[in-house]
Design a protein around this motif. Structure first.
Motif, PDB file in Angstrom:
ATOM      1  N   ASN A 181      41.845  37.320  33.184  1.00 43.32           N
ATOM      2  CA  ASN A 181      40.657  36.477  33.038  1.00 43.32           C
ATOM      3  C   ASN A 181      39.453  37.263  32.523  1.00 43.32           C
ATOM      4  O   ASN A 181      38.558  36.697  31.894  1.00 43.32           O
ATOM      5  CB  ASN A 181      40.299  35.815  34.377  1.00 43.32           C
ATOM      6  CG  ASN A 181      41.123  34.568  34.628  1.00 43.32           C
ATOM      7  OD1 ASN A 181      41.678  33.990  33.702  1.00 43.32           O
ATOM      8  ND2 ASN A 181      41.207  34.151  35.876  1.00 43.32           N
ATOM      9  N   CYS A 207      47.384  27.624  36.060  1.00 46.45           N
ATOM     10  CA  CYS A 207      45.980  27.878  35.731  1.00 46.45           C
ATOM     11  C   CYS A 207      45.086  27.125  36.703  1.00 46.45           C
ATOM     12  O   CYS A 207      45.206  25.899  36.843  1.00 46.45           O
ATOM     13  CB  CYS A 207      45.696  27.438  34.295  1.00 46.45           C
ATOM     14  SG  CYS A 207      44.008  27.747  33.745  1.00 46.45           S
ATOM     15  N   ASN A 208      44.206  27.850  37.373  1.00 45.18           N
ATOM     16  CA  ASN A 208      43.298  27.234  38.337  1.00 45.18           C
ATOM     17  C   ASN A 208      41.863  27.328  37.834  1.00 45.18           C
ATOM     18  O   ASN A 208      41.413  28.389  37.386  1.00 45.18           O
ATOM     19  CB  ASN A 208      43.408  27.938  39.697  1.00 45.18           C
ATOM     20  CG  ASN A 208      44.777  27.764  40.319  1.00 45.18           C
ATOM     21  OD1 ASN A 208      45.240  26.643  40.492  1.00 45.18           O
ATOM     22  ND2 ASN A 208      45.429  28.867  40.639  1.00 45.18           N
ATOM     23  N   LEU A 209      41.153  26.208  37.915  1.00 51.86           N
ATOM     24  CA  LEU A 209      39.774  26.170  37.416  1.00 51.86           C
ATOM     25  C   LEU A 209      38.893  27.249  38.028  1.00 51.86           C
ATOM     26  O   LEU A 209      38.062  27.853  37.349  1.00 51.86           O
ATOM     27  CB  LEU A 209      39.165  24.789  37.700  1.00 51.86           C
ATOM     28  CG  LEU A 209      39.473  23.668  36.716  1.00 51.86           C
ATOM     29  CD1 LEU A 209      38.933  22.347  37.235  1.00 51.86           C
ATOM     30  CD2 LEU A 209      38.873  23.982  35.349  1.00 51.86           C
ATOM     31  N   GLU A 210      39.091  27.510  39.313  1.00 53.93           N
ATOM     32  CA  GLU A 210      38.212  28.462  39.990  1.00 53.93           C
ATOM     33  C   GLU A 210      38.413  29.901  39.513  1.00 53.93           C
ATOM     34  O   GLU A 210      37.569  30.767  39.761  1.00 53.93           O
ATOM     35  CB  GLU A 210      38.416  28.395  41.507  1.00 53.93           C
ATOM     36  CG  GLU A 210      39.825  28.644  41.977  1.00 53.93           C
ATOM     37  CD  GLU A 210      40.645  27.374  42.111  1.00 53.93           C
ATOM     38  OE1 GLU A 210      41.604  27.385  42.912  1.00 53.93           O
ATOM     39  OE2 GLU A 210      40.337  26.382  41.430  1.00 53.93           O
ATOM     40  N   ASP A 211      39.516  30.165  38.813  1.00 52.45           N
ATOM     41  CA  ASP A 211      39.774  31.519  38.319  1.00 52.45           C
ATOM     42  C   ASP A 211      39.152  31.780  36.952  1.00 52.45           C
ATOM     43  O   ASP A 211      39.138  32.922  36.487  1.00 52.45           O
ATOM     44  CB  ASP A 211      41.284  31.758  38.221  1.00 52.45           C
ATOM     45  CG  ASP A 211      41.947  31.864  39.584  1.00 52.45           C
ATOM     46  OD1 ASP A 211      41.259  32.249  40.531  1.00 52.45           O
ATOM     47  OD2 ASP A 211      43.148  31.562  39.686  1.00 52.45           O
ATOM     48  N   ARG A 214      32.662  31.456  34.586  1.00 52.41           N
ATOM     49  CA  ARG A 214      31.652  30.440  34.269  1.00 52.41           C
ATOM     50  C   ARG A 214      30.504  31.079  33.491  1.00 52.41           C
ATOM     51  O   ARG A 214      30.324  32.289  33.489  1.00 52.41           O
ATOM     52  CB  ARG A 214      31.115  29.810  35.564  1.00 52.41           C
ATOM     53  CG  ARG A 214      32.195  29.186  36.437  1.00 52.41           C
ATOM     54  CD  ARG A 214      32.873  28.020  35.753  1.00 52.41           C
ATOM     55  NE  ARG A 214      33.833  27.350  36.608  1.00 52.41           N
ATOM     56  CZ  ARG A 214      34.640  26.374  36.208  1.00 52.41           C
ATOM     57  NH1 ARG A 214      34.589  25.976  34.951  1.00 52.41           N
ATOM     58  NH2 ARG A 214      35.496  25.812  37.047  1.00 52.41           N
TER      59      ARG A 214
END
Length: 250
Positions: A181, A207-211, A214
């Motif tokens: 990431n 795939c996880n959004l929090e990883d 931002r």
């Protein structure tokens, strides 16, 4: 190195796309999406990754080695308007960023990319790889499990398993910790990246959004509702809609 890839469209087309498949898949698995891209005026190239589609395995299965293996697709100033990577191919795609010509605007689309796994997830992925390549399911089983897929897509899924060198299991051993990431924080000025994330209710926990980082310039993230891990099979139009295309003037 001998080039192993599938191509669609005319090499004289004004736009080019590079498609990078996931683990246990092959270049042919992009058939449906590639045809849509050709209809939009693209010449499409999909390489077969190391140890896939009959390609001989290697001793180096680091993600960086997969990216290095694709360097011939960038020789003599070759560039692409769009680069798309699915799952494992997403990690390879972001590793290609340093290779991209610095004067070419490029759209990179990551389809439910495998960029961050815990040690436990990595072990689960390893065991799943061994299970699925050791007991290849027939086409009809894929169709029953994935009603949104076409028969062609199910056939290509089975073909990918059957042509994958099982030494590719080293991918999971040689990339530990599995953490890519951070590459999303180093996006070149000429590159825009969109991450399409599957619905966790239908996805494969890849795939996880929090990883995903931002507040990174030129990085867009879109969570898809009701669409699983195989976005290119279930909803290819959402990928086409993500690509900047010339629109007719009203």
């Amino acid at each position: 190195m001998a080039i192993s890839a599938t191509q669609w469209g005319s090499p004289t087309a004004t736009r080019r796309a590079l498609l990078i498949h996931g683990i246990t898949m092959s270049s042919n698995s992009w058939e449906g999406l590639a045809q849509l891209l050709v209809a939009e005026g693209f010449f499409v190239v999909a390489p077969n990754l190391l140890a896939h589609a009959g390609r001989q395995g290697n001793t180096d299965y680091r993600i960086s080695a997969f990216a290095e293996d694709l360097r011939p697709y960038f020789v003599m100033g070759t560039s692409y308007d769009v680069i798309i990577g699915h799952s494992f191919g997403g990690a390879v795609a972001v590793s290609l960023l340093p290779f991209l010509p610095n004067k070419k605007e490029t759209t990179v689309i990551l389809l439910d990319p495998g960029l961050e796994f815990t040690e436990e997830q990595n072990k689960m992925n390893l065991n799943l790889f061994l299970k699925e390549t050791g007991d290849i399911k027939p086409v009809d089983m894929h169709m029953a499990k994935n009603p949104a897929w076409s028969r062609r897509d199910c056939m290509l899924r089975t073909l990918g398993f059957s042509m994958c060198d099982r030494t590719a299991v080293e991918v999971f051993r040689q990339n530990s910790p599995w953490s890519f990431n951070g590459l999303l924080r180093k996006i070149p000025l000429h590159v825009n990246i969109t991450v399409l994330v599957s619905d966790p209710k239908f996805g494969a926990d890849i795939c996880n959004l929090e990883d995903i980082p931002r507040d990174v310039e030129r990085l867009n993230v879109r969570a898809l509702t009701g669409i699983g891990h195989w976005i290119q099979y279930e909803c290819p139009d959402v990928i086409i809609d993500t690509i900047p295309l010339p629109r007719a003037k009203l």
